[in-house]
Enzyme design. Structure first.
Site, short mmCIF file in Angstrom:
data_model
loop_
_atom_site.label_atom_id
_atom_site.label_comp_id
_atom_site.label_asym_id
_atom_site.label_seq_id
_atom_site.Cartn_x
_atom_site.Cartn_y
_atom_site.Cartn_z
N HIS A 148 0.63 -1.01 0.04
CA HIS A 148 -0.08 0.00 0.07
C HIS A 148 0.69 0.79 0.08
O HIS A 148 1.02 2.26 0.45
CB HIS A 148 -1.27 -0.63 1.36
CG HIS A 148 -1.95 -1.29 1.78
ND1 HIS A 148 -3.20 -1.31 2.17
CD2 HIS A 148 -1.98 -2.42 0.39
CE1 HIS A 148 -3.47 -2.70 2.15
NE2 HIS A 148 -3.29 -2.93 0.96
N TYR A 251 -12.38 10.79 3.91
CA TYR A 251 -13.03 9.49 3.37
C TYR A 251 -13.13 8.79 3.84
O TYR A 251 -13.06 7.77 3.17
CB TYR A 251 -12.19 9.95 1.55
CG TYR A 251 -12.53 11.43 1.00
CD1 TYR A 251 -13.62 11.20 -0.25
CD2 TYR A 251 -11.65 12.56 1.00
CE1 TYR A 251 -13.39 12.73 -1.16
CE2 TYR A 251 -11.96 13.14 0.91
CZ TYR A 251 -13.21 13.92 -0.67
OH TYR A 251 -13.76 14.37 -0.90
N TYR A 262 -10.23 -9.76 4.31
CA TYR A 262 -9.90 -10.64 3.73
C TYR A 262 -10.22 -11.62 4.14
O TYR A 262 -10.76 -13.19 3.04
CB TYR A 262 -8.51 -10.73 3.00
CG TYR A 262 -7.87 -9.49 2.09
CD1 TYR A 262 -8.57 -9.11 1.11
CD2 TYR A 262 -6.98 -8.21 2.35
CE1 TYR A 262 -8.08 -8.27 0.34
CE2 TYR A 262 -6.86 -7.38 1.79
CZ TYR A 262 -7.35 -7.24 0.74
OH TYR A 262 -6.88 -6.05 -0.10
#
Length: 372
Positions: A148, A251, A262
């Site tokens: 990431h 956000y 996951y």
């Protein structure tokens, strides 16, 4: 890595699910193969080809008729582990006079941790060297063990540079305003902080921050219709998003998400899809395509594409075509369902064709056009 002759293919788009319209056939020219995990491209002026980054740490020039150059020297040393390496490439708005080339990359630190860094160098006249490379931005603290990084960059029409940063798989940091994980930052063209950034002068807050609460941005582009910044980012399992980051807005990640872990379990910090004080995405996918790369189409070359937004998909191994009405997505189609290659980047060339990079050990540079 030798030049590969262009070979035309016709890719009949497959119906990906009942919610997607069937796109017209797309003509695909394979311009180059043998690209180990290409990540980004940008176009040189005056028909001089394009620059292409390879995640392992090489920058190349590609030109029609000449193929792929030897690696351009002067590129910074990158931390090429996991998702890290040499990432985005963007020419400065004043490239014609400055010859500045901007690169984002993962940079190692102590404790085998890394973060995203950004800098620029001057491309030599023979295009064989990046001279006097200078790092002007570093994501701090360095927290990534290989995940990431984000790294996409975009200049607006005032010369401000936006950089989209992942949260390094450390979820909570996306909400921490004293850290640069999970943020979009905004800089001046020399790397300094604009004084009208939303958090300038606020105690304990990084002044570079433009927006926050982002997970793993993979596409960033300026909407040519209105100058808005658009961003796409990976959700976890489900919840890939398109956002339109505005100054000082949150956000949501990891407090607000339309995805789950996951494992199938709830994200521990999540409070739902809609959370007070956070912004809703302009569009999201319940099933993640693993979106990557983003390009608005405004060229007159292919009128049927004008006004569309194109986004790559890594997991779906496809190119997504979105029809827009203002800021709303009204329809989506898949263009390359039969090729089954991870799409890492998509850009609109000066000639109005779409240029696409596939993220494979034997990656390709593709040139796309409507077949009719």
């Amino acid at each position: 890595m030798t030049p590969f002759p262009s070979r035309p293919l016709i890719a009949a788009t497959l119906l990906f699910s009942s919610t997607f319209a069937l796109a017209a056939e797309t003509k695909v020219d394979v311009l180059q193969t043998n690209l180990p995990h290409p990540w980004a491209l940008d176009f040189l002026p005056d028909n001089q080809g394009m620059l292409i980054t390879l995640r392992g740490g090489e920058l190349h020039r590609w030109q029609q008729g000449e193929g792929l150059s030897e690696p351009i020297s002067g590129v910074p040393v990158v931390w090429a582990h996991g998702q890290g390496g040499l990432l985005d490439v963007v020419l400065a708005p004043d490239f014609a006079s400055s010859r500045r080339v901007w690169l984002s990359f993962s940079e190692g630190g102590s404790g085998n941790k890394a973060g995203t860094a950004v800098g620029y160098g001057t491309l030599s006249q023979d295009m064989k060297r990046l001279e006097n490379f200078k790092v002007v931005f570093r994501q701090t603290p360095k927290l990534s063990t290989g995940n990431h990084f984000g790294g996409r960059m975009a200049f607006d029409d005032k010369g401000h540079l936006f950089i989209a940063l992942g949260e390094n798989n450390e979820r909570a940091t996306a909400q921490d305003l004293d850290k640069l994980q999970g943020k979009v930052v905004r800089l001046n063209a020399d790397g300094t902080v604009p004084q009208d950034n939303p958090f300038v002068g606020k105690q304990g807050v990084r002044p570079e921050i433009w927006s926050y609460g982002h997970r793993n941005p993979q596409g960033l582009a300026i909407n040519p219709v209105n100058g808005e910044l658009w961003l796409n980012e990976h959700g976890p399992r489900g919840g890939d998003e398109i956002n339109i980051p505005q100054a000082g807005k949150n956000y949501g990640w990891p407090l607000a998400t339309w995805g789950v872990n996951y494992s199938g379990l709830k994200i521990p910090e999540a409070k739902g899809g809609e959370v007070e004080g956070t912004e809703q995405p302009a569009h999201y996918w319940k099933v993640s395509p693993a979106i990557s790369g983003m390009a608005f189409y405004q060229s007159g070359t292919f009128p049927q594409w004008k006004g569309k937004l194109f986004i790559g998909a890594l997991k779906e191994k496809n190119l997504i075509e979105l029809t827009l009405s203002g800021d709303k997505v009204t329809n989506e189609q898949r263009l390359l369902g039969d090729r089954k290659k991870r799409i890492r980047d998509v850009r609109v060339g000066p000639d109005g064709y779409l240029y696409v990079l596939t993220d494979e050990s034997d990656g390709e540079l593709l040139k796309l056009s409507p077949s009719a």
